[in-house]
Design an enzyme around this catalytic site. Sequence first.
Site, PDB file in Angstrom:
ATOM      1  N   ASP A  12      24.585 -42.577  58.324  1.00  0.00           N
ATOM      2  CA  ASP A  12      24.836 -43.701  59.230  1.00  0.00           C
ATOM      3  C   ASP A  12      24.040 -44.912  58.758  1.00  0.00           C
ATOM      4  OD1 ASP A  12      22.147 -43.342  60.121  1.00  0.00           O
ATOM      5  OD2 ASP A  12      22.828 -41.925  61.634  1.00  0.00           O
ATOM      6  N   LYS A  35      29.414 -45.142  61.370  1.00  0.00           N
ATOM      7  CA  LYS A  35      29.803 -44.486  62.623  1.00  0.00           C
ATOM      8  C   LYS A  35      30.335 -45.538  63.583  1.00  0.00           C
ATOM      9  CE  LYS A  35      26.344 -40.825  62.909  1.00  0.00           C
ATOM     10  NZ  LYS A  35      25.201 -40.345  63.683  1.00  0.00           N
ATOM     11  N   ARG A  37      31.422 -45.999  67.289  1.00  0.00           N
ATOM     12  CA  ARG A  37      31.268 -45.308  68.571  1.00  0.00           C
ATOM     13  C   ARG A  37      32.065 -46.004  69.676  1.00  0.00           C
ATOM     14  NH1 ARG A  37      27.179 -41.547  68.841  1.00  0.00           N
ATOM     15  NH2 ARG A  37      25.739 -41.513  67.087  1.00  0.00           N
ATOM     16  N   ASP A  68      18.491 -37.830  56.155  1.00  0.00           N
ATOM     17  CA  ASP A  68      18.469 -38.317  57.532  1.00  0.00           C
ATOM     18  C   ASP A  68      17.103 -38.039  58.152  1.00  0.00           C
ATOM     19  OD1 ASP A  68      19.498 -39.613  59.729  1.00  0.00           O
ATOM     20  OD2 ASP A  68      21.013 -38.111  60.188  1.00  0.00           O
ATOM     21  N   SER A  72      19.833 -33.027  65.380  1.00  0.00           N
ATOM     22  CA  SER A  72      19.771 -32.597  66.766  1.00  0.00           C
ATOM     23  C   SER A  72      20.733 -31.422  66.925  1.00  0.00           C
ATOM     24  CB  SER A  72      20.114 -33.757  67.696  1.00  0.00           C
ATOM     25  OG  SER A  72      19.991 -33.359  69.041  1.00  0.00           O
ATOM     26  N   GLY A  74      23.581 -31.133  65.152  1.00  0.00           N
ATOM     27  CA  GLY A  74      24.155 -30.854  63.839  1.00  0.00           C
ATOM     28  C   GLY A  74      25.584 -31.323  63.687  1.00  0.00           C
TER      29      GLY A  74
END
Length: 190
Positions: A12, A35, A37, A68, A72, A74
């Site tokens: 990201d 990304k 969103r 990264d 969290s 995954g």
Amino acid sequence: IDKDHIVVISPDEGALDRTVYFANVIGADTGMFYKRRDYSVIVNGKNPIVAHEFLGTDLDGKDAIIIDDMISSGDSIIDVARQIREKGAKRIFFFVTFGLFTNGFEIFDKAYEEGLFTKCFTTNLVYHPEGLLEKEWYAEVNMCKYVAIIIDTLNRDESISTLLNPVKKIHSILDDHQKKVDNQIKIDIE
């Protein structure tokens, strides 16, 4: 480690600076995922990702390193690996500072079985859920010595700036690796 056949990828925009830094240190290409969103909706406390789009060089036959700050659930890093594999990446490695694995290992076990990634490296700077160290796809990066050196340097009231710049250490590791490769080639020829 062949800089012409490896790409360092940011999952990201937030990890882009770190990714570009490491790619430049080893002399490799870089890529990133954008990304997109949906900020009008919240699902499980997060805005869902509508699209994950890759910006970067051709990945066909290349190894990919995804860098990264944390894993969290995954979902995101596995999605990135899936897309990279579809673009022709050969081996995919995760290099992540904090591996939380909040939803367990099932998604990683399945992705590993499908051949979506080769290895996941995270530091021991956070609690590891039970069973993580036994996973074939996982490797712990022990940071104890590094943290101890930082604490010792601070206790002696010295600057930690040289400790925070890993360029020399990275080049030393790459040089050692190349020596091993060269020695193996020499042995094979003999």
